[in-house]
Design a protein around this motif. Structure first.
Motif, short mmCIF file in Angstrom:
data_model
loop_
_atom_site.label_atom_id
_atom_site.label_comp_id
_atom_site.label_asym_id
_atom_site.label_seq_id
_atom_site.Cartn_x
_atom_site.Cartn_y
_atom_site.Cartn_z
N TYR A 1 -8.02 -9.93 -11.42
CA TYR A 1 -9.38 -9.52 -11.09
C TYR A 1 -9.45 -8.04 -10.69
O TYR A 1 -10.40 -7.34 -11.05
N PHE A 2 -8.45 -7.56 -9.95
CA PHE A 2 -8.42 -6.13 -9.64
C PHE A 2 -8.33 -5.31 -10.93
O PHE A 2 -8.98 -4.27 -11.06
N LEU A 3 -7.53 -5.79 -11.86
CA LEU A 3 -7.39 -5.09 -13.14
C LEU A 3 -8.70 -5.09 -13.91
O LEU A 3 -9.09 -4.07 -14.50
N LEU A 4 -9.39 -6.23 -13.89
CA LEU A 4 -10.70 -6.31 -14.56
C LEU A 4 -11.68 -5.35 -13.91
O LEU A 4 -12.42 -4.64 -14.61
N ALA A 5 -11.70 -5.32 -12.57
CA ALA A 5 -12.60 -4.40 -11.87
C ALA A 5 -12.25 -2.95 -12.19
O ALA A 5 -13.14 -2.09 -12.32
N SER A 6 -10.97 -2.67 -12.32
CA SER A 6 -10.54 -1.33 -12.72
C SER A 6 -11.08 -0.98 -14.10
O SER A 6 -11.59 0.13 -14.33
N ASN A 7 -10.99 -1.95 -15.01
CA ASN A 7 -11.52 -1.73 -16.36
C ASN A 7 -13.04 -1.60 -16.38
O ASN A 7 -13.62 -1.06 -17.32
N GLN A 8 -13.67 -2.08 -15.29
CA GLN A 8 -15.12 -1.93 -15.13
C GLN A 8 -15.44 -0.63 -14.36
O GLN A 8 -16.57 -0.42 -13.94
N ASN A 9 -14.39 0.20 -14.18
CA ASN A 9 -14.53 1.54 -13.57
C ASN A 9 -14.72 1.53 -12.05
O ASN A 9 -15.47 2.35 -11.50
N ASP A 10 -14.03 0.63 -11.38
CA ASP A 10 -14.02 0.60 -9.92
C ASP A 10 -12.82 1.42 -9.41
O ASP A 10 -11.67 1.05 -9.63
N PRO A 11 -13.07 2.54 -8.72
CA PRO A 11 -11.97 3.40 -8.24
C PRO A 11 -11.02 2.70 -7.28
O PRO A 11 -9.80 2.87 -7.38
N GLU A 12 -11.57 1.92 -6.33
CA GLU A 12 -10.72 1.28 -5.33
C GLU A 12 -9.90 0.14 -5.93
O GLU A 12 -8.75 -0.08 -5.54
N ALA A 13 -10.48 -0.57 -6.88
CA ALA A 13 -9.72 -1.61 -7.58
C ALA A 13 -8.58 -0.98 -8.38
O ALA A 13 -7.47 -1.54 -8.45
N SER B 1 -7.02 6.45 -10.50
CA SER B 1 -7.83 6.21 -9.32
C SER B 1 -8.20 7.53 -8.63
O SER B 1 -9.34 7.72 -8.20
N ALA B 2 -7.23 8.44 -8.53
CA ALA B 2 -7.49 9.75 -7.91
C ALA B 2 -8.54 10.52 -8.70
O ALA B 2 -9.42 11.17 -8.12
N ASN B 3 -8.46 10.43 -10.01
CA ASN B 3 -9.44 11.12 -10.86
C ASN B 3 -10.83 10.50 -10.76
O ASN B 3 -11.83 11.12 -11.13
N MET B 4 -10.87 9.27 -10.25
CA MET B 4 -12.16 8.60 -10.01
C MET B 4 -12.63 8.83 -8.58
O MET B 4 -13.59 8.22 -8.12
N ASN B 5 -11.89 9.70 -7.86
CA ASN B 5 -12.25 10.11 -6.49
C ASN B 5 -12.07 9.03 -5.43
O ASN B 5 -12.76 9.04 -4.40
N SER B 6 -11.14 8.11 -5.66
CA SER B 6 -10.76 7.19 -4.59
C SER B 6 -9.88 7.95 -3.60
O SER B 6 -8.86 8.53 -3.97
N LEU B 7 -10.27 7.98 -2.33
CA LEU B 7 -9.47 8.70 -1.33
C LEU B 7 -8.09 8.07 -1.17
O LEU B 7 -7.09 8.77 -1.01
N SER B 8 -8.05 6.75 -1.20
CA SER B 8 -6.75 6.07 -1.12
C SER B 8 -5.90 6.41 -2.34
O SER B 8 -4.69 6.61 -2.23
N GLY B 9 -6.55 6.48 -3.49
CA GLY B 9 -5.84 6.83 -4.72
C GLY B 9 -5.28 8.24 -4.66
O GLY B 9 -4.14 8.49 -5.08
N ILE B 10 -6.07 9.17 -4.13
CA ILE B 10 -5.62 10.57 -4.00
C ILE B 10 -4.41 10.63 -3.07
O ILE B 10 -3.41 11.29 -3.38
#
Length: 215
Positions: free
Chosen positions: A61-73, A101-110
């Motif tokens: 589900y996290f992967l699906l949310a990522s594919n739906q462009n969710d930065p935190e997922a 994720s970082a390129n999507m501006n997730s602070l955790s990702g950065i």
């Protein structure tokens, strides 16, 4: 019914611990492409909220949310790939998702991408880029990034030792509501690390930490 309305209904049901009904609403909203709903499904299976804990389903589900462009997922996918939770451990793929994720501006990702560069996880070591990214996450409000930078400047790891800069980053953690950073700053005042010993200030910070609710 629109995905947004389904999400709102599912969220209210989840808050009221009506897990089966919440799950159905989130599934419907997810099928309509709502990544908030998909993320909620992932969290339910990750934490076992009203369902049997299932790391594999959570990852999917996290992967699906990522594919739906969710930065935190997307960041969460990377974390699970790095740690081998619900999926085979793969640090190279984890780096790719941290980068995304970082390129999507997730602070955790950065912040996590920065650690990859500093520790050469899934990439070549790049200390300058790692420190720059941690500082970016810190400026944007990530308390963990601020804490890590403070630690580096305290110990002279990756950067030249600088107690003033270390304290500067810990002071940021107050507004960022990061308890670990606030308690560390209290220790500086207790032990005189880069500052004059000030027991009253240390106690004020400890009290603040005890009253702080992290976001």
């Amino acid at each position: 019914m629109e995905a947004k309305e389904l999400l709102e209904q599912g969220t209210e049901l989840l808050l009221n611990k009506k897990y089966d009904e919440a799950l159905k609403k989130f599934e419907e909203a997810s099928n309509l492409g709502n990544y908030f709903a998909t993320y909620n499904l992932a969290c339910m299976y990750y934490f076992g909220d009203g369902v049997k804990k299932d790391d594999k389903k959570s990852f999917d589900y996290f992967l699906l949310a990522s594919n739906q462009n969710d930065p935190e997922a997307t960041n969460r996918v990377a974390v699970m790939l790095e740690q081998g939770i619900g999926v085979k451990k793969d640090i190279n793929k984890a780096f790719e998702y941290y980068f995304k994720s970082a390129n999507m501006n997730s602070l955790s990702g950065i912040a996590n991408l920065a650690i990859c560069y500093l520790e050469a996880k899934g990439c070549n070591q790049n200390i300058d880029e790692g420190i720059k990214l941690l500082d970016k996450a810190s400026i944007k409000g990530n308390g963990i990034a601020s804490y890590e930078l403070a630690s580096y400047y305290l110990n002279g790891k990756y950067v030249e030792k600088d107690l003033a800069k270390s304290r500067f980053y810990l002071e940021r953690t107050i507004k960022q509501k990061y308890v670990k950073g606030i308690l560390e700053l209290a220790r500086y005042y207790e032990e005189g690390i880069g500052v004059d010993v000030d027991v009253n200030k240390a106690n004020e910070l400890k009290k603040l930490a005890s009253e702080t609710v992290e976001d």
